[in-house]
Design a protein around this motif. Structure first.
Motif, PDB file in Angstrom:
ATOM      1  N   PHE A 294       0.634   1.476 -36.254  1.00 29.60           N
ATOM      2  CA  PHE A 294       1.193   2.736 -35.765  1.00 29.60           C
ATOM      3  C   PHE A 294       2.700   2.581 -35.607  1.00 29.60           C
ATOM      4  CE2 PHE A 294       2.483   4.936 -31.741  1.00 29.60           C
ATOM      5  CZ  PHE A 294       2.529   6.222 -32.253  1.00 29.60           C
ATOM      6  N   LEU A 295       3.477   3.430 -36.319  1.00 29.25           N
ATOM      7  CA  LEU A 295       4.931   3.432 -36.205  1.00 29.25           C
ATOM      8  C   LEU A 295       5.337   4.513 -35.217  1.00 29.25           C
ATOM      9  CD1 LEU A 295       7.673   2.344 -37.165  1.00 29.25           C
ATOM     10  CD2 LEU A 295       7.628   4.090 -38.977  1.00 29.25           C
ATOM     11  N   ALA A 296       5.848   4.086 -34.064  1.00 31.75           N
ATOM     12  CA  ALA A 296       6.150   5.016 -32.985  1.00 31.75           C
ATOM     13  C   ALA A 296       7.544   5.607 -33.134  1.00 31.75           C
ATOM     14  CB  ALA A 296       6.022   4.303 -31.639  1.00 31.75           C
ATOM     15  N   LEU A 297       7.831   6.594 -32.279  1.00 35.36           N
ATOM     16  CA  LEU A 297       9.124   7.266 -32.322  1.00 35.36           C
ATOM     17  C   LEU A 297      10.263   6.351 -31.920  1.00 35.36           C
ATOM     18  CD1 LEU A 297       8.178  10.755 -30.826  1.00 35.36           C
ATOM     19  CD2 LEU A 297       8.930  10.276 -33.162  1.00 35.36           C
ATOM     20  N   ASP A 298       9.974   5.225 -31.254  1.00 35.92           N
ATOM     21  CA  ASP A 298      11.038   4.288 -30.905  1.00 35.92           C
ATOM     22  C   ASP A 298      11.415   3.376 -32.067  1.00 35.92           C
ATOM     23  OD1 ASP A 298       8.844   2.662 -31.050  1.00 35.92           O
ATOM     24  OD2 ASP A 298       8.940   1.939 -28.991  1.00 35.92           O
ATOM     25  N   GLY A 299      10.787   3.615 -33.249  1.00 40.80           N
ATOM     26  CA  GLY A 299      11.106   2.847 -34.432  1.00 40.80           C
ATOM     27  C   GLY A 299      10.384   1.524 -34.536  1.00 40.80           C
ATOM     28  N   LYS A 300       9.472   1.247 -33.619  1.00 39.73           N
ATOM     29  CA  LYS A 300       8.739  -0.018 -33.626  1.00 39.73           C
ATOM     30  C   LYS A 300       7.309   0.211 -34.099  1.00 39.73           C
ATOM     31  CE  LYS A 300      11.383  -1.939 -29.761  1.00 39.73           C
ATOM     32  NZ  LYS A 300      11.289  -2.497 -28.388  1.00 39.73           N
ATOM     33  N   ALA A 301       6.754  -0.782 -34.793  1.00 36.76           N
ATOM     34  CA  ALA A 301       5.367  -0.720 -35.248  1.00 36.76           C
ATOM     35  C   ALA A 301       4.474  -1.459 -34.253  1.00 36.76           C
ATOM     36  CB  ALA A 301       5.240  -1.340 -36.634  1.00 36.76           C
ATOM     37  N   ILE A 323       1.274   8.413 -24.402  1.00 38.95           N
ATOM     38  CA  ILE A 323       2.356   7.426 -24.296  1.00 38.95           C
ATOM     39  C   ILE A 323       3.524   7.776 -25.213  1.00 38.95           C
ATOM     40  CG2 ILE A 323       2.970   4.999 -24.609  1.00 38.95           C
ATOM     41  CD1 ILE A 323       0.140   4.273 -23.815  1.00 38.95           C
ATOM     42  N   MET A 324       3.276   7.869 -26.528  1.00 47.60           N
ATOM     43  CA  MET A 324       4.382   8.117 -27.457  1.00 47.60           C
ATOM     44  C   MET A 324       3.849   8.644 -28.781  1.00 47.60           C
ATOM     45  SD  MET A 324       7.454   5.497 -28.594  1.00 47.60           S
ATOM     46  CE  MET A 324       8.049   5.394 -26.895  1.00 47.60           C
ATOM     47  N   GLY A 325       4.611   9.573 -29.355  1.00 50.11           N
ATOM     48  CA  GLY A 325       4.260  10.118 -30.652  1.00 50.11           C
ATOM     49  C   GLY A 325       4.643   9.190 -31.785  1.00 50.11           C
ATOM     50  N   GLY A 326       4.239   9.582 -32.992  1.00 47.92           N
ATOM     51  CA  GLY A 326       4.499   8.756 -34.157  1.00 47.92           C
ATOM     52  C   GLY A 326       5.683   9.235 -34.968  1.00 47.92           C
ATOM     53  N   ARG A 355       0.711  -1.171 -20.876  1.00 53.11           N
ATOM     54  CA  ARG A 355       1.016  -2.550 -20.491  1.00 53.11           C
ATOM     55  C   ARG A 355       0.687  -3.518 -21.614  1.00 53.11           C
ATOM     56  NH1 ARG A 355      -1.840  -1.911 -14.569  1.00 53.11           N
ATOM     57  NH2 ARG A 355      -0.290  -0.518 -13.663  1.00 53.11           N
ATOM     58  N   ALA A 356      -0.409  -3.267 -22.292  1.00 54.33           N
ATOM     59  CA  ALA A 356      -0.805  -4.174 -23.372  1.00 54.33           C
ATOM     60  C   ALA A 356       0.205  -4.155 -24.514  1.00 54.33           C
ATOM     61  CB  ALA A 356      -2.192  -3.789 -23.886  1.00 54.33           C
ATOM     62  N   LEU A 357       0.725  -2.978 -24.843  1.00 51.13           N
ATOM     63  CA  LEU A 357       1.679  -2.860 -25.949  1.00 51.13           C
ATOM     64  C   LEU A 357       3.134  -2.928 -25.490  1.00 51.13           C
ATOM     65  CD1 LEU A 357      -0.038  -0.040 -28.058  1.00 51.13           C
ATOM     66  CD2 LEU A 357      -0.212  -2.523 -28.324  1.00 51.13           C
ATOM     67  N   LYS A 358       3.342  -2.982 -24.164  1.00 54.02           N
ATOM     68  CA  LYS A 358       4.684  -3.061 -23.584  1.00 54.02           C
ATOM     69  C   LYS A 358       5.547  -1.884 -24.019  1.00 54.02           C
ATOM     70  CE  LYS A 358       4.534  -8.090 -23.236  1.00 54.02           C
ATOM     71  NZ  LYS A 358       5.169  -9.393 -23.582  1.00 54.02           N
ATOM     72  N   ILE A 359       4.962  -0.696 -23.889  1.00 52.98           N
ATOM     73  CA  ILE A 359       5.684   0.535 -24.204  1.00 52.98           C
ATOM     74  C   ILE A 359       5.933   1.292 -22.905  1.00 52.98           C
ATOM     75  CG2 ILE A 359       5.667   2.712 -25.462  1.00 52.98           C
ATOM     76  CD1 ILE A 359       3.751   1.531 -27.442  1.00 52.98           C
ATOM     77  N   ASN A 360       7.182   1.630 -22.650  1.00 53.12           N
ATOM     78  CA  ASN A 360       7.531   2.453 -21.496  1.00 53.12           C
ATOM     79  C   ASN A 360       8.064   3.790 -22.001  1.00 53.12           C
ATOM     80  OD1 ASN A 360       7.001   0.580 -19.323  1.00 53.12           O
ATOM     81  ND2 ASN A 360       8.771  -0.575 -20.051  1.00 53.12           N
ATOM     82  N   SER A 361       7.546   4.848 -21.428  1.00 54.58           N
ATOM     83  CA  SER A 361       8.007   6.186 -21.803  1.00 54.58           C
ATOM     84  C   SER A 361       7.837   7.095 -20.606  1.00 54.58           C
ATOM     85  CB  SER A 361       7.212   6.729 -23.000  1.00 54.58           C
ATOM     86  OG  SER A 361       5.857   6.961 -22.641  1.00 54.58           O
ATOM     87  N   ASP A 362       8.543   8.235 -20.623  1.00 60.63           N
ATOM     88  CA  ASP A 362       8.422   9.203 -19.537  1.00 60.63           C
ATOM     89  C   ASP A 362       7.011   9.777 -19.471  1.00 60.63           C
ATOM     90  OD1 ASP A 362      11.098   8.945 -18.695  1.00 60.63           O
ATOM     91  OD2 ASP A 362      11.763  10.273 -20.311  1.00 60.63           O
ATOM     92  N   ALA A 363       6.374   9.944 -20.634  1.00 57.82           N
ATOM     93  CA  ALA A 363       5.008  10.475 -20.646  1.00 57.82           C
ATOM     94  C   ALA A 363       4.041   9.480 -20.009  1.00 57.82           C
ATOM     95  CB  ALA A 363       4.581  10.778 -22.081  1.00 57.82           C
ATOM     96  N   ARG A 364       4.141   8.213 -20.409  1.00 58.56           N
ATOM     97  CA  ARG A 364       3.251   7.206 -19.821  1.00 58.56           C
ATOM     98  C   ARG A 364       3.450   7.127 -18.311  1.00 58.56           C
ATOM     99  NH1 ARG A 364       4.098   0.657 -19.825  1.00 58.56           N
ATOM    100  NH2 ARG A 364       2.760   0.354 -18.002  1.00 58.56           N
ATOM    101  N   TYR A 365       4.722   7.134 -17.880  1.00 61.11           N
ATOM    102  CA  TYR A 365       5.028   7.023 -16.454  1.00 61.11           C
ATOM    103  C   TYR A 365       4.323   8.112 -15.653  1.00 61.11           C
ATOM    104  CZ  TYR A 365       7.920   6.322 -12.276  1.00 61.11           C
ATOM    105  OH  TYR A 365       8.345   6.055 -10.994  1.00 61.11           O
ATOM    106  N   ARG A 366       4.178   9.287 -16.226  1.00 58.97           N
ATOM    107  CA  ARG A 366       3.547  10.391 -15.512  1.00 58.97           C
ATOM    108  C   ARG A 366       2.027  10.379 -15.651  1.00 58.97           C
ATOM    109  NH1 ARG A 366       8.591  11.184 -16.159  1.00 58.97           N
ATOM    110  NH2 ARG A 366       9.757  12.635 -14.837  1.00 58.97           N
ATOM    111  N   PHE A 367       1.538  10.167 -16.867  1.00 59.31           N
ATOM    112  CA  PHE A 367       0.091  10.205 -17.058  1.00 59.31           C
ATOM    113  C   PHE A 367      -0.615   9.074 -16.299  1.00 59.31           C
ATOM    114  CE2 PHE A 367       0.812  12.857 -20.961  1.00 59.31           C
ATOM    115  CZ  PHE A 367       0.032  13.932 -20.553  1.00 59.31           C
ATOM    116  N   GLU A 368      -0.003   7.901 -16.213  1.00 60.79           N
ATOM    117  CA  GLU A 368      -0.672   6.802 -15.524  1.00 60.79           C
ATOM    118  C   GLU A 368      -0.666   7.000 -14.015  1.00 60.79           C
ATOM    119  OE1 GLU A 368       1.236   3.193 -16.596  1.00 60.79           O
ATOM    120  OE2 GLU A 368       3.049   3.559 -15.419  1.00 60.79           O
TER     121      GLU A 368
END
Length: 803
Positions: A294-301, A323-326, A355-368
């Motif tokens: 999965f290639l996320a909007l932060d440019g990382k796979a 968490i994050m779109g593609g 936490r497993a993928l070490k992705i931080n985003s505003d969406a994750r911060y709220r949904f969790e």
């Protein structure tokens, strides 16, 4: 969580000042971390008008201007190309700090011409990056504060930004509207109504959604969206860009900025898919099988793990749920048709994935932390309307699967519990009004929390909400009522008081307290009479901690060895704690142990340094016994355990009851423990000391005689092996009522002594103090006591009075 004051006022009708708002937020539990107020750094600057501008006599690009200010006309040298007569400018006077260039102005000379201040550009005042010329204002009066002009004409330039700290139990405060709700409940304004438009779809959405049955129960109970076609995705309006920039977000495009606006404004994270890039016409919400790329909007796979929630089309994973779109289905300037997503995701699953993928985003911060499940469709409609207003286009019907999560629950409101739990008197009407202002629905004495408050889970939470809004600063300290009238009983037990006295005495004597483990190795335990199976641990944490300690000395000796290895040779250590004779309850005793190693003093030119000896240990143990309340008259015996040096140690006892042991440590033990001698120590059995018969919190009356005391000195010739204590005890027993104190003040030994008194002899001199209680002693009475003393000592030691 960051927001601006103008953004807050979109939801809250208030006239409160910035200071009042920030103070109330912290008091409400929304602690203010930072306030960035542009008006504060622009406060010194005022408006001025250029009356005349002419060429600098010694510079082609400089102009000398006469400027009308609130302090009269001033001469200012300016290098801006637009400096000319007739314009209204922003004046920085000498002494003002200019933030954009980090300079405090002063009166200076530029190419020989004096300049009294400067006329500022926008970049110099940190209003923008514009620096091609000085600021030209279309209006304003000379002397008017620049901040006042900005508030009237460019309010966004002086819009304060507030940064608050959100605790995990308050997800509702992750949106500006939730913060406004708390302030309205406190009384700092009224909530503005949020009008949800009724969006009528003009066509069926070409993109459908399907939730995997395995996720409907927990992971994603509700997923909704709609297609909007004919949109124009360019830059967002200035007001939206300024609002996002103020809270630290980078404006990207109108569609993306709208989703960010709703994330921070209404705590409703959204996502937009480019419909042209969605293959198959169906977005599936499903658990990952594991291994999907999965290639996320932060440019990382990212490689997904089994069980992670994903949103996929026929081509593969397009978004990491919550968490994050593609990158593949993201919007661009060429996007004309989008699918707007609004869903509710399980907090635990989102947190675990992030936490497993070490992705931080505003969406994750709220949904969790928990997003309002009932706001999924209203949030979709509000965002749709904004897209239609800013980007144009036509909206489809809603495509959805599942249903909003039912969070209905009710708890009994007991107004009296506020007093019992918080200690504040708050009327029932005020309590009900507070809860209603926070969104609770009241039916009789039952309160139903709103869907955006997942943290309210009981009656005590209702009380907390009432107290929080009422302000805990209203609490008045009150002393607790006493269970019984009068002076309270002592808190400490007699043994605890004795332990405290021993600890304080040892510290006052210059010892350093150690706290060692109660577990030691079997070798050390065996050296000190332990090491039995009864004291062995079933599951020791280390091979060096296998047995309960039979004494405190092993731990102190190990500490001494460690200190000696680091260059500290002279040590005075003590510890107060339990020693164990077995592993059963009751097979332990409270002891106080002290250890002296090395010398008594540092080296000096007066020769005061000497090695520690048994008498140092005896003096200190006697001080501890006296502080702990031991009787003054005790016996000193020779029967000591094997880890003490024979002949250089003793046991202080009352009959068979051993109170303390002192002396030199056996050289064999020192070698085994790695300690370089000399080393002396003592151990006080605090539990063996008899307690006073009269149990009273007061000390006994001080008995002082007003009669003259008499002191007599005696010197006895005794055998060389006779102990001084034998002489002292014998003299003390001559008349226990009259003799107050006996002490040794001289000892004459050696070759000269034996030459005078005979081989194997020595002289011991004692001082005896006689203290009468009822009458002054006569010479005959003193002589009678003296004869008894001589008789007692002679009988006990076989010695004679020295001539």
């Amino acid at each position: 969580m960051k927001f601006t004051l103008s953004w807050l006022k979109d939801h809250l009708d208030t006239s409160a000042s910035l200071d009042e708002i920030t103070e109330a937020l912290t008091d409400l539990g929304l602690e203010v971390e930072e306030v960035v107020n542009p008006a504060a750094r622009l406060a010194p600057f005022t408006l001025a008008k250029v009356l005349h501008a002419e060429q600098h006599p010694d510079a082609d690009k400089l102009r000398v201007c006469r400027v009308l200010t609130d302090e009269g006309e001033k001469q200012i040298v300016c290098g801006a190309p637009n400096a000319r007569a007739g314009i209204t400018v922003v004046l920085c006077k000498p002494g003002d700090y200019v933030p954009g260039i980090d300079v405090t102005l002063g009166v200076g000379k530029i190419r020989g011409v004096e300049s009294h201040g400067m006329m500022a550009s926008e970049r110099e005042l940190e209003l923008s990056d514009e620096h091609n010329g000085i600021i030209e204002l279309p209006s304003g009066q000379v002397g008017q504060k620049f901040t006042d002009w900005l508030a009237e004409n460019r309010p966004e330039a002086v819009d304060p930004m507030v940064h608050i700290k959100i605790t995990p139990n308050r997800p509702d405060a992750l949106g500006v509207r939730g913060i406004a709700r708390d302030l309205a409940a406190r009384g700092l304004g009224e909530m503005k109504p949020l009008k949800v438009p009724a969006i009528k779809g003009g066509f069926a959405s070409p993109v459908r959604v399907e939730i995997d049955p395995a996720l409907k129960a927990r992971g994603c109970p509700h997923f909704a969206g709609r297609t909007i076609r004919g949109v124009r995705n360019g830059p967002s309006p200035d007001w939206l860009q300024q609002r996002l920039t103020a809270i630290g977000l980078r404006p990207i495009s109108a569609l993306v900025d709208i989703t960010n606006y709703f994330t921070f404004g209404l705590n409703r994270p959204l996502h937009v898919f480019d419909v042209a890039k969605v293959q198959g016409g169906v977005l599936r919400i499903h658990p990952a099988k594991g291994g999907e790329e999965f290639l996320a909007l932060d440019g990382k796979a990212y490689a997904l793990r089994e069980g992670m929630m994903a949103i996929s089309d026929d081509a593969g994973v397009e978004s990491l749920a919550g968490i994050m779109g593609g990158e593949h289905s993201g919007c661009s300037d060429a996007t004309t048709e989008v699918f707007l997503e609004s869903a509710w995701w399980d907090p635990i699953t989102v947190a675990a994935t992030g936490r497993a993928l070490k992705i931080n985003s505003d969406a994750r911060y709220r949904f969790e932390r928990g997003v309002d499940p009932a706001f999924t469709l209203p949030g979709l409609d509000l965002a749709t309307q904004m897209i239609l207003d800013l980007c144009g286009g036509e909206a489809s019907e809603v495509a959805q699967d599942g249903a909003p999560l039912d969070t209905t629950r009710a708890y009994r409101l007991d107004p009296a519990r506020v007093v019992s739990l918080v200690g504040m008197e708050i009327s029932e009407a005020t309590q009900r009004r507070t809860l209603e202002a926070l969104g609770f629905v009241l039916d009789g004495d039952m309160a139903t929390p709103p869907s955006w408050r997942p943290d309210v889970l009981g009656e005590a939470d209702l009380v907390e909400e009432v107290a929080r809004i009422a302000s805990l600063t209203r609490l008045v300290g009150k002393p607790l009522p006493r269970a019984q009238a009068g002076v309270p009983a002592p808190v400490l037990t007699p043994l605890q008081s004795r332990e405290k006295a021993a600890r304080r005495t040892l510290a006052a004597l210059g010892y350093n307290e150690c706290v060692t483990y109660s577990f030691i190795d079997v070798g050390s335990a065996t050296l000190f009479g332990g090491g039995s199976d009864a004291a062995r641990l079933e599951n020791p944490i280390s091979s060096e901690m296998t047995h309960l300690r039979p004494d405190l000395l092993p731990g102190l000796l190990q500490a001494a060895a460690r200190n000696q290895a680091r260059g500290f040779a002279d040590l005075a250590l003590f510890e107060v704690g339990p020693a164990f004779s077995g592993g059963e309850p009751g097979e332990q005793a409270l002891v106080a142990t002290g250890l002296l190693v090395g010398a008594t003093a540092p080296r000096d030119p007066f020769g005061s340094r000497r090695a520690v000896d048994v008498f140092d240990a005896k003096a200190d143990v006697e001080a501890v016994l006296a502080a702990a309340g031991a009787p003054a008259r005790v016996q000193v015996g020779r029967k000591v355990p094997g880890w003490w040096h024979p002949g250089r140690s003793g046991a202080i006892a009352l009959g068979p009851n051993v109170l303390a042991t002192f002396g030199e440590i056996h050289p064999r033990v020192l070698r085994e423990m790695g300690v370089k001698g000399p080393a002396v120590a003592f151990t006080v059995q605090l539990e063996n000391l008899p307690f006073p018969k009269a149990k009273t919190p007061t000390r006994p009356a001080l008995t002082i005689s007003d009669l003259q005391a008499v002191e007599r000195d005696f010197a006895f010739v005794v055998d060389k092996g006779t102990e001084a204590l034998t002489v002292v005890n014998a003299a003390q027993g001559a008349d226990k009522a009259l003799i107050e104190r006996v002490s040794v003040f001289d000892q004459f030994t050696g070759e000269k002594a034996e030459a005078q008194m005979g081989a194997g002899k020595k002289s011991l001199a004692i001082s005896v103090r006689l203290q009468p209680q009822d009458k002054t002693l006569t010479e005959d009475e003193i002589e009678a006591v003296s004869r008894k003393i001589i008789e007692k000592v002679t009988k006990a030691t076989g010695g004679t009075l020295r001539a």
